[in-house]
Design an enzyme around this catalytic site. Structure first.
Site, PDB file in Angstrom:
ATOM      1  N   PHE A 177      56.997  25.354  74.794  1.00 58.54           N
ATOM      2  CA  PHE A 177      56.137  25.459  73.601  1.00 58.54           C
ATOM      3  C   PHE A 177      54.673  25.737  73.934  1.00 58.54           C
ATOM      4  O   PHE A 177      53.764  25.286  73.238  1.00 58.54           O
ATOM      5  CB  PHE A 177      56.255  24.187  72.731  1.00 58.54           C
ATOM      6  CG  PHE A 177      57.676  23.830  72.423  1.00 58.54           C
ATOM      7  CD1 PHE A 177      58.460  24.676  71.648  1.00 58.54           C
ATOM      8  CD2 PHE A 177      58.245  22.673  72.937  1.00 58.54           C
ATOM      9  CE1 PHE A 177      59.792  24.355  71.377  1.00 58.54           C
ATOM     10  CE2 PHE A 177      59.569  22.359  72.678  1.00 58.54           C
ATOM     11  CZ  PHE A 177      60.345  23.203  71.897  1.00 58.54           C
ATOM     12  N   ARG A 178      54.470  26.437  75.023  1.00 55.24           N
ATOM     13  CA  ARG A 178      53.106  26.809  75.450  1.00 55.24           C
ATOM     14  C   ARG A 178      52.216  25.605  75.749  1.00 55.24           C
ATOM     15  O   ARG A 178      50.988  25.724  75.762  1.00 55.24           O
ATOM     16  CB  ARG A 178      52.424  27.686  74.386  1.00 55.24           C
ATOM     17  CG  ARG A 178      53.269  28.858  73.989  1.00 55.24           C
ATOM     18  CD  ARG A 178      52.593  30.158  74.276  1.00 55.24           C
ATOM     19  NE  ARG A 178      53.652  31.122  74.584  1.00 55.24           N
ATOM     20  CZ  ARG A 178      53.937  32.201  73.885  1.00 55.24           C
ATOM     21  NH1 ARG A 178      53.222  32.490  72.888  1.00 55.24           N
ATOM     22  NH2 ARG A 178      54.889  33.012  74.239  1.00 55.24           N
TER      23      ARG A 178
END
Ligand SMILES: Cc1cc2nc3c(=O)[nH]c(=O)nc-3n(C[C@H](O)[C@H](O)[C@H](O)COP(=O)(O)O)c2cc1C
Length: 199
Positions: A177-178
């Site tokens: 999710f970055r």
């Protein structure tokens, strides 16, 4: 932990990741992007190969009269970037620092380990200059082959190395999710420091 120990830790971390990237059969694990800039701020980047790393920094070899060589002579500040896609979730290492020419003895020693044709190429190529035709390069290769037989190629005066003495080393680890992890080692007020950075 003392500042010097922090720096040693960063270098050790780098060496471990490089060894891992090499084990994952990354075909170019030692390839790094070198960004340099002219004194008026014009930036250029290209790939070079890391040939050695130790407590003094990260060494690469090139033609000192190339575009990068001319820029580094005027402005030694530069950046190196590794991207190891083959490591779990990808790892990027960013290095900023000053390029210091290696000693003549160091450059001689490394040049002597290069294959014959690469040694000849170092004489034949006027790196970064306009080449009128491919044939001209081939002719120059032949000319230097005749001049220097195998095992007797001196290092060209315009061919040497630089060691990038880091003032910043940042490890970037890919996460879901970055929400990546950034672990930055940096000289601040003359001391090595370490802190996390938002992704
Ligand atoms: C994988 C790879 C490795 C390279 N390694 C080197 C190197 O170690 N030294 C070098 O001078 N050029 C190397 N090159 C060529 C450079 O990227 C670049 O074209 C050349 O150095 C001229 O750059 P300049 O005109 O910006 O000075 C490599 C290119 C690639 C794709």
């Amino acid at each position: 932990m003392t500042a010097t120990t922090l720096y040693s830790e960063a270098i050790a971390k780098f060496e471990k990741l490089l060894a891992e990237a090499m084990q994952t059969a990354d075909p170019e694990a030692t390839a790094m992007t070198l960004a340099s800039a002219s004194p008026d701020g014009r930036v250029s980047a290209r790939t070079v190969l890391l040939k050695d790393v130790n407590a003094d920094g990260f060494a690469f070899y090139t033609n000192t009269e190339s575009r990068k060589g001319r820029q580094l002579a005027m402005n030694p500040q530069c950046a190196l970037l590794f991207l190891w896609k083959s490591l779990l979730n990808q790892v990027q290492v960013k290095i900023e620092g000053e390029a210091v020419p290696v000693t003549a003895a160091e450059a001689d020693a490394y040049f002597a380990t290069r294959p014959y044709v690469s040694q000849i190429g170092a004489w034949a190529s006027l790196q970064s200059e306009t080449l009128e035709s491919r044939q001209l390069l081939e002719q120059r290769v032949e000319q230097y082959r005749e001049q220097y037989p195998e095992g007797q190629v001196p290092r060209p005066p315009h061919w040497s190395g630089y060691r990038v003495r880091p003032s910043l080393i940042e490890f970037w680890y890919g996460e879901a999710f970055r929400l990546h992890r950034r672990d930055r080692f940096e000289i601040e007020d003359g001391q090595w420091t370490r802190r996390l950075i938002y992704p």
